[in-house]
Design an enzyme around this catalytic site. Structure first.
Site, PDB file in Angstrom:
ATOM      1  N   GLU A  60       0.815  -1.232   0.000  1.00 26.19           N
ATOM      2  CA  GLU A  60       0.000   0.000   0.000  1.00 26.19           C
ATOM      3  C   GLU A  60       0.842   1.273   0.000  1.00 26.19           C
ATOM      4  O   GLU A  60       0.772   2.077   0.939  1.00 26.19           O
ATOM      5  CB  GLU A  60      -0.946  -0.003   1.201  1.00 26.19           C
ATOM      6  N   GLU A 107      -6.970  -7.774  -0.719  1.00 22.77           N
ATOM      7  CA  GLU A 107      -7.376  -7.707   0.686  1.00 22.77           C
ATOM      8  C   GLU A 107      -8.833  -7.267   0.804  1.00 22.77           C
ATOM      9  O   GLU A 107      -9.292  -6.400   0.062  1.00 22.77           O
ATOM     10  CB  GLU A 107      -6.539  -6.690   1.487  1.00 22.77           C
TER      11      GLU A 107
END
Lengths: 676, 676, 676
Positions: free
Chosen positions: C150, C307
């Site tokens: 991320e 995710e």
């Protein structure tokens, strides 16, 4: 001093041709003239261009601009360009960069970015002003000087700290005196050495811009900051005057801009000018008050409307367009309150950076076939038609409202009794009560000659400066009507409480004692219960914010509280004092009460409305050489009929003869030259 | 130990004559005595006066003050003045200045401004305390010591970082242990060297004072910070005790002040004292809980009400006046809950700086003819009249509420399940349910002797410290009633989850498994549906905030959810455990449910209200030597009649004999000496 | 490239066994397999473990993990662990620590904590990626690479400042060009030396993350920041490819994450993957748009759902549980929009630190007898049942919505006309209008091949990049339908206004001139008055936010304003251009208008809904090798019947044959394999 050169009201605005290719300039000139304009404020942000490094000055572009203006019959309001320093200077001399309220050293960016106590800034800004003055002192386009731009902000750097100590030594002489006036024994803050004193910010005495542990130091730092910038202004002023003793000097102010004590500044300005940017929700009576405040800075002399937007702003959250007619209406509002110019920011809209969505005479489309241009050109035509009739005319008010920056600072640094207390809100309530009745008002400095007024109003006169109480007693003794409110007479000029009972130095004049001060929650109200009928006032009214628990010590009790454990205690009193009267309003009343009270007081003093009131229609009068002009400004979207009372004469824009009654268009303006 | 010297409840407050010209002092003495006062807290903020530089100490003014107090029959609560360091010290030793949560090094200003791990601060503060103790140890006015003032705040400087590492080494021994207990393998934060550890603030692990990436380090830093200040306190304590082993030492606490673990502090205090400043919207039952918490710090010993305002505060947004009677009412509330003093901040209102609009016995007007003074004098007269009857009396509660600072910190550092979960709010809900029924409560430490209670309530007992689960099982096994709630039994003392199913270490005791925890939005509610009638409880009630999805593992299901996909799952359970019961309340219920549930549980245990409940009327009992006193405190503005039940006796303020029923005035107080 | 190895959709998630004792691992394996999972993302945050100091690398634990995965038939999505640097590195090389927007140098803590322009970070992160690739290049568990984690955030340190200047030199070549494109003559910000340029943050040009004095520098810094992180990614990418040219590389993106220009990033990714964490109040159509945006990054190629949470999150204010069925429903939503995987964060819930209350397959209780596990296992079973049918299938849309990060940045850096203008909100309004009608949409980059679409929509296309206007004219000329809105065509790629009249470069195509732009207050509305009936559109609709004051220059006026001084001026226009049409919507309309307008335009182009619309029921189609699959996703809590229209076939989860009409359970899913 400015108007002697003029034959009509100035019309124009900020113009930044150096931001554009020169190929655009001729079109600029054509359109500016087409709009009927005769003045351009130039060179506001050109420092980097004029001085590309320590040793080089390059005026070639500015020469061209000045010559072009002259060739087109346009005056220059010539700025000194010191409102933002060049990037190279910030890199080479970091001392010119400010330290902010949070204690952070800034880097290059923005504007109003120079530390006012930087020797580099002071030296280079004064030098630049001098060089410009020397170069253009005989230029035929030069009409007036515009120093820097919208002075503002604060700095907390080490240079400022050192300068602050010097300022304090000058004010207090000794540390003992300073310790006493700041009451530093509280919390054991006694200073034994001047160098122990640090600027009050988030790292030291304050926990927000409004909250401080020690009002004394914060108040003095605010004064010092205002003075520091004024010093910068004065350095440039002196340089300009060396070369052009007869060219007036101004700097553009910002209405009720809290950080700078404009009454003090105005003493060093040849003419006041200001930038009027009401928010969409600003009441028109607040704008009117700002104009009157700016006029009041130099005791009633005409001022310049230096900036307003032709249409929309860019920095509001929601930048709505000025509706058709509004630009002209608000321009005439400025004129009605004393402006001798109508000027815009800006004449051509920029292509990049943060103001590119701000309105301009010449918009991005680049031609004159726009609503905004048409409205500007129409106004230009009207101003030409008006000629010099209104130039240098004056208002004439028998009611003064005392306004004081230092009091404002002190009221809002106060810890308790209420965070909801805003000085300008309370002042505006009193102003608005008169405005709604077409009663002319002057905004008055604490050191003004009070004797020119019949009625003096001092809302929330928390701080009583030396000698003022005596002068107010003298004013009242000799027949004046004085009005003040809750939370007045509390402290001296250093925010030290006057002991012995509130309202302190004003207690004798007012004939009351305020034992306690209750703070109401935002949703709480008390009631003002009239003891008897007073003019239009009778029955009950709401009040709130703060409630003084009063005892009369000779004053007549005009009204009492209607609620709470202090029900029945006085809330409005009148003390006959010599030949005059001193009124006290112990809480913050609803508008209808204030209109009734002030209307009644004025009527009793023979102060009458210019015209009978019509909702949303503002009426103002200016006069010159015995000739008076009545402005009727209709802030409503719809046309309004109104009674002319004893007023009659010629409407200047249409030539119509008016008497008896008349109509004013929605968002329209009448300027009636009164028959003598 | 304090009360042995006393013949009546202490009455007085903070007094700062060194902030005034000595000419005022005689008038102070006259008025303080006129108000019936006998104690003054002095020398709170005088460090700069006492020590003008490194080498000089000057006690001359303090000598005069102490002598004056004694000459006027007034005790001294003598402070050590270390709550704010002198300006010269900050300039000479910048290390004493704190670094704030944002990582900013502070400059001189404010109070509570010293880094607790500054060697300079520790050295000089202890030295000053020692010198004061040595000088005044035999002074006849000296009654008790007051160390520093309202310890609080945090520091994140490099000295603190170094001290933190030492603290951590002591706690964990090895980095392996620390890495394990902070779970540093998460996000790969493993430490290989102690010096890699930095204080958790906005520059490192936290993104707000409440939000942290690693609960372990933030929790430990909060402990460390509390301990660091406690160390400062103890250094001064030891200096004082060296010279005056028999003079009690206190420092003024602040109720449920989150940063400091007062249960740990109280072990080092001879007597607890605290400052009670409810906001205008603080429920009176919350204030009652604070008094009980302060009493609980030393297991029920009387405490001192060190500060409250006679009328208004200055730091609230809206500082309303205490209505007539409220000051006395709230003073008696403190006494009812265990105070052996009524004291104010302050006796004379300051003339400058940020507390000048805070209430005082002697207001700016300077004379005694004020409402505030009259109310204070009336209370002084009453306290004299009460004599020593109430001194050192004790409450007696069979219900304890477990309160734990470390649990509080952990609950609110938690990321999820709900930002709306506030520990003290949940504790207060349970307290209030008992308060409304006139059932006495003790606030109990985790390490207290549980056996003295019949009912123990642990709202949101998220953190289970070593041994506590076993002690609670023992408590319940032997007949106790234990009550806990959602989000309990989750983690160990370092915020590491107890694996194997919630509520972890409490699962055996409670006979349930909480499979999931649902977080409700602020406007969402579920319903508690009673399986059967339980005392006054039947039907349905609202609940919200969090909803544990429970499975009974032997517990009786008392109520189930009425909504959502977990409708029908248990929400309230009771597990019979040995001779006792363990209750679990899986969500946050509305007040009526908790009143019913706790009322029923108490009734079953034979715990009865002191008097039948009347809305807004607080009833509290203290007893001494077999004699009990019932306080009836009417927080309503209007008079209330009430049933005296089995209580009868003499009302001490009026001498009236009361039995059957009685009336208490609006904001009035009755103190009934029960007939034996 | 990934799917060639696969026989079914990937199912699994983040797994951090290194945070646990090895004794737990066998149970992990058992439960992961029990849930039907076949992939684990490992090594995401292990840098400190893998490299305990400058010179040591230790892969022993990772070896064990990789071997264990393989032994259990589980693929590894192997991360490089560079998303958070080790504590020792921060201490030894402070340059890797970021300086934040407020100018504060950070200390060790958190994640995403490395300066992207730190040479130390770049060197060590690339080296680590290389070492991992070298070690595991032939490991049988290795399926794909996951670089860092991320990517996000910003840095403003001196290293970044230096790198920014290099980046600028590369972009502009000369300072003259830069000065021109940033319009630095405004406020006299002309740069004479590259070193005078400093990053724009709170200390320089900005006064909030969204407000800047100079859009040019802020826009470029945002680009530079995105590029700097992309460079870090590419350094690792290259190292991985050196050793494993055939193993695909991804990094997990975050949907419409503003700081990073994912269209630019995707060019360097072998496969897109992203983390889907809707807030509780995120509209399901917004989530759908995010999936389509992620699919659009590589022009329609399948992506990975890297995710999502099995149940609750931990960082929301109120972390509600996913209701039964929602996890599977949202998983299938991802698949329907193009995902070839369903993966969770995380497989085992951590015991400590800030994510311990985030949902996981294996919860703290540690066994499989939980609702969450059962739902996960059920989904695992279904995904196995589906086999490879859906793998690598594609959507097919004839409507494209242009989405552009740089335009987004520019729109929201703009000072004026309205702070309420949010780019993604406006894009979502158009997306939602199509979503509600079951019309498939692609999210399209500015540099995509426009010819594949019949309809192209560009909401708020404020910035027109070089060549785009010509390509849109070409698109329309040849028959395309182009739709754009207010505040479009205003600036070039450096936020310099296109002079000559809005909408600038799009004016020719649209056949209109926007003279002014009015900004409405949040409670203000205007009306869209249809000139005639257009499909389902007739009568009047509300609009707000901004109102362009339009003049037609050839375009048909479809609707006019119904209010204000611009009543009667065009608000919706259609310009016939070559064989196509160019529409302009001059204000922000209510949803019903947009549904009607887009429905009508699509119908006219023969673009029909996949199925007739039912409120709350989402319908999406994927196809492969001529076989199409229709997903019916019921977001309602209750079952819904619906008309199958021309669709018939076999429902893959139940095997039911469907035609005519069907029912879908509350929060249920149908996957209909269409009969050919």
């Amino acid at each position: 001093m400015l108007s002697s050169k003029l034959t009509k009201m100035l019309y124009g605005g900020d113009y930044n041709p150096e931001q554009w290719d020169k190929s655009v300039w001729p079109e600029d000139m054509r359109m500016i003239r087409l709009a009927g304009m005769d003045i351009a404020t130039v060179n506001v942000f050109s420092w980097a261009m004029l001085q590309p490094n320590d040793d080089t000055y390059d005026f070639s572009t500015l020469d061209e601009i000045m010559d072009m203006l002259h060739a087109n019959g346009i005056y220059a309001c010539l700025a000194t360009s010191t409102g933002a320093h060049p990037a190279w200077m910030a890199r080479k001399y970091p001392e010119i960069l400010r330290v902010d309220f949070d204690g952070r050293k800034r880097k290059f960016g923005g504007r109003h970015n120079s530390c006012a106590n930087s020797l580099v800034y002071r030296t280079y800004s004064a030098k630049l002003a001098g060089k410009i003055a020397e170069r253009y002192k005989d230029h035929p386009a030069l009409l007036l000087w515009h120093v820097s731009n919208e002075y503002g902000g604060e700095c907390y750097c080490d240079n400022c700290a050192a300068a602050f100590r010097v300022w304090l030594k000058k004010k207090y002489g000794t540390l003992d005196k300073l310790n006493e006036q700041w009451n530093t024994r509280f919390w054991g803050h006694t200073f034994y050495d001047w160098d122990e004193i640090v600027p009050p910010n988030m790292l030291s005495e304050q926990w927000s811009p409004r909250h401080t542990c020690f009002q004394g130091i914060s108040l003095d730092y605010t004064r010092f900051n205002s003075d520091s910038m004024l010093d910068c202004y004065k350095l440039e002023y002196d340089e300009l005057k060396k070369h052009t003793p007869n060219v007036p000097v101004t700097t553009n102010l910002m209405g009720a801009y809290k950080p700078l004590d404009y009454f003090k500044w105005a003493k060093h300005m040849d003419i006041v000018s200001w930038d009027n940017y009401p928010s969409a929700d600003t009441p028109v009576s607040y704008t009117a008050m700002m104009h009157d405040l700016m006029r009041g800075l130099k005791g009633g002399e005409p001022f310049l409307l230096m900036e307003q937007t032709p249409s929309q702003q860019n920095w509001q959250a929601y930048n709505s367009l000025k509706r058709p007619g509004v630009m002209a209406l608000w321009s005439y509002q400025a004129v009605a309150h004393g402006a001798d110019s109508v000027m815009f920011f800006q004449l051509r809209r920029s292509v990049g950076a943060c103001e590119k969505y701000h309105g301009a005479l010449i918009e991005h489309v680049g031609h004159e076939h726009t609503r905004v241009f048409r409205e500007c050109a129409q106004l230009g035509s009207e101003l030409s038609q008006l000629g010099d009739k209104l130039l240098n005319s004056r208002g004439s008010a028998k009611v003064g409202i005392l306004f004081d920056w230092e009091n404002w600072w002190a009221v809002e640094y106060s810890s308790g009794p209420s965070a909801a207390l805003k000085y300008t809100d309370e002042v505006h309530k009193y102003y608005d009560a008169l405005y709604q009745q077409n009663i002319a008002v002057d905004m008055v400095a604490m050191d003004a000659d009070f004797s020119q007024y019949d009625v003096l109003i001092a809302p929330v006169m928390y701080m009583v400066k030396p000698g003022v109480a005596a002068r107010l007693e003298q004013f009242t003794q000799t027949g004046g009507t004085f009005i003040t409110t809750f939370f007045s007479g509390i402290v001296n000029e250093n925010d030290i409480v006057t002991l012995g009972g509130y309202p302190g130095e004003l207690r004798n004049l007012l004939g009351i004692w305020a034992e306690e001060i209750d703070a109401l929650f935002p949703d709480q109200r008390n009631r003002i219960v009239m003891n008897d009928t007073l003019g239009k006032l009778s029955g009950e009214y709401e009040c709130g914010l703060l409630c003084d628990l009063l005892h009369s010590e000779g004053a007549d009790v005009i009204a009492t509280y209607g609620e709470d454990f202090y029900k029945g205690m006085p809330v409005v009193t009148r003390n006959r004092f010599g030949q005059g009267e001193a009124w006290y309003v112990g809480s913050s009343p609803e508008a209808s009460f204030l209109q009734g009270l002030l209307g009644q007081i004025c009527e009793a003093r023979g102060i009458t409305p210019i015209l009978p009131a019509v909702a949303g229609v503002e009426v103002v009068k200016r006069a010159k050489d015995g000739q008076s002009y009545v402005f009727v400004l209709n802030h409503n979207a719809d046309a309004q009929s109104f009674d002319l009372g004893s007023v009659s004469g010629t409407e200047l824009l249409t030539g119509a003869k008016l008497s008896g009654s008349a109509e004013v268009a929605g968002r329209g303006v009448l300027i009636i030259e009164e028959a003598k």
